[in-house]
Design an enzyme around this catalytic site. Structure first.
Site, PDB file in Angstrom:
ATOM      1  CB  SER A  37      -1.105  -0.162   1.258  1.00 21.38           C
ATOM      2  OG  SER A  37      -0.116  -0.044   2.205  1.00 21.38           O
ATOM      3  CG  ASP A 320      -3.633   5.642   6.827  1.00 22.44           C
ATOM      4  OD1 ASP A 320      -2.371   5.353   7.130  1.00 22.44           O
ATOM      5  OD2 ASP A 320      -4.121   4.984   5.500  1.00 22.44           O
ATOM      6  CG  HIS A 323      -0.487   4.001   4.240  1.00 19.86           C
ATOM      7  ND1 HIS A 323      -1.783   3.678   4.621  1.00 19.86           N
ATOM      8  CD2 HIS A 323      -0.126   3.110   3.902  1.00 19.86           C
ATOM      9  CE1 HIS A 323      -1.923   2.298   4.396  1.00 19.86           C
ATOM     10  NE2 HIS A 323      -0.897   2.084   3.974  1.00 19.86           N
TER      11      HIS A 323
END
Ligand SMILES: *[C@@H]1O[C@H](CO)[C@@H](O)[C@H](O)[C@H]1NC(C)=O
Ligand SMILES: *[C@@H]1O[C@H](CO)[C@@H](O)[C@H](O)[C@H]1NC(C)=O
Ligand SMILES: *[C@@H]1O[C@H](CO)[C@@H](O)[C@H](O)[C@H]1NC(C)=O
Ligand SMILES: *[C@@H]1O[C@H](CO)[C@@H](O)[C@H](O)[C@H]1NC(C)=O
Length: 357
Positions: A37, A320, A323
């Site tokens: 991600s 978040d 990240h």
């Protein structure tokens, strides 16, 4: 005073980025991206997984809005692509129809790991092994587009292959002992060895597919993410997680030497994300280091759909629970491309990897 210094420093970095973006031909004909991600740009959008970022407030500072990137703006690879002079963002494998795949493809998928089972609690996953299979599909499409086998091979040899993976093998595997058995089977030392052995095979597969220039991103201080701080409450960073991740980084550095010796005409470099992200955040004007910018869903650590993010995103380390914000991505990518101090990259940085040959 300190505050002013930060802004000035950040401005210098941003200006460096602007001037590097001043045009000129791309330094590599193509860029292929593998990972999780941290560098996904939309491969999970149509998967049945809770690891998705194709909704606001993701992409709030990105010119194309929420695309599946797990941050407010650009990812590290978007910025590396810009620094290399590549004009368009590399398309995600999931959406390559009508796109030029000869300039590169992004295979990265949120939740993915070196190990197949990593991230399975999140839903469907595109592990590194599956990303390599997807790359094989791309290669046959490129070969049928170019027709001439030797010039297709020549093109594949000249591309940059950037890989950023491994964080989930810790955060969404080893350090979730209720869901995964790896921590009862392996000590951190053994686990790092097991991961590096598998990664070495995967990189060799990529080499056999024609890759010659490899940029391997090491792991950042995962033990300092809000996700780990919630899981293992502590005032500072979770030491066990950081120590385990550092074992991996140390072995990855050795793997770079090993692969450079073993694989003819291959050039591997290691990018020291740990060092790049363990600076005193105040030096770059970051003031909020242990809290996400957006409102998160506690089970996933990802931003809740449609909620307003914090207004001063430039000053947040995390967007978040997992990240980094775009500010951190800009810093990481610019120093990976053009190292500021020895130790940022080994044996050289991305700029030298692509230009000195
Ligand atoms: C998506 O995954 C969940 C559990 O992982 C499952 O219950 C559900 O049936 C899946 N949905 C589809 C459309 O496959
Ligand atoms: C796929 O790419 C096209 C062209 O850039 C874009 O317009 C479209 O929104 C993308 N679709 C998805 C699902 O990302
Ligand atoms: C990973 O996703 C694939 C679908 O893409 C699924 O078949 C597989 O079961 C998943 N792996 C795990 C361990 O959940
Ligand atoms: C393929 O391209 C190379 C140069 O890139 C050329 O020398 C060779 O003749 C071409 N082969 C065919 C079959 O066209």
């Amino acid at each position: 005073m300190a505050f002013m210094g930060c802004i000035v420093f950040l401005t210098i970095i941003m200006n460096g980025l602007e001037s590097a973006l001043g045009g000129g031909p791309p330094q590599v004909p193509c860029l292929f991206i593998f990972g999780d991600s941290l560098v996904d740009s939309g491969n999970n959008n149509d998967l049945n997984t809770s690891s998705k970022a194709n909704h606001p407030p993701y992409g709030v500072d990105f010119k194309h809005g929420p695309t599946g990137r797990f941050t407010n703006g650009k990812t590290i690879m978007d910025i590396v692509g810009e620094l290399l002079g590549i004009e368009e963002y590399i398309p995600p494998f999931a959406n390559t129809s009508c796109r030029d795949i000869t300039k590169g493809v992004n295979y990265a998928s949120g939740g993915a790991g070196i190990r197949e089972e990593t991230g399975k609690q999140l839903g469907d996953n595109i592990s590194l092994d599956k990303q390599l299979l997807n790359h094989k599909t791309t290669i046959s499409r490129i070969k049928s587009l170019i027709r001439n086998q030797s010039s297709a091979q020549d093109l594949l040899n000249k591309c940059l292959y950037a890989v950023d993976i491994g964080s989930n093998d810790y955060m969404n595997n080893y350090f979730l002992p209720k869901l995964y058995t790896t921590s009862s089977k392996y000590t951190p030392q053994q686990y790092a060895d097991v991961l590096i052995r598998q990664y070495s095979l995967q990189l060799t597969t990529l080499y056999n597919y024609g890759a010659r220039k490899f940029a391997l991103f090491g792991l950042g201080p995962s033990g300092c993410t809000p996700f780990e701080l919630n899981l293992y409450p502590t005032n500072t960073c979770v030491k066990a997680v950081n120590e385990a991740v550092q074992l991996f980084n140390g072995k990855l550095l050795k793997l770079v030497d090993d692969l450079n010796k073993r694989l003819p005409r291959a050039k591997f470099i290691y990018l020291n994300v740990w060092a790049l992200q363990s600076l005193d955040p105040a030096l770059i004007g970051i003031q909020i280091v242990n809290m996400p910018c957006c409102e998160v869903t506690s089970s996933t650590g990802l931003c809740k759909n449609g909620k307003q993010p914090c207004p001063m995103r430039l000053f947040n380390l995390f967007y978040d629970d997992f990240h980094p914000s775009e500010t951190v991505n800009i810093l990481t990518a610019t120093r990976a491309y053009n190292m500021l101090v020895p130790g940022d990259a080994y044996p050289t940085d991305i700029r030298h990897l692509v230009q000195d040959s």
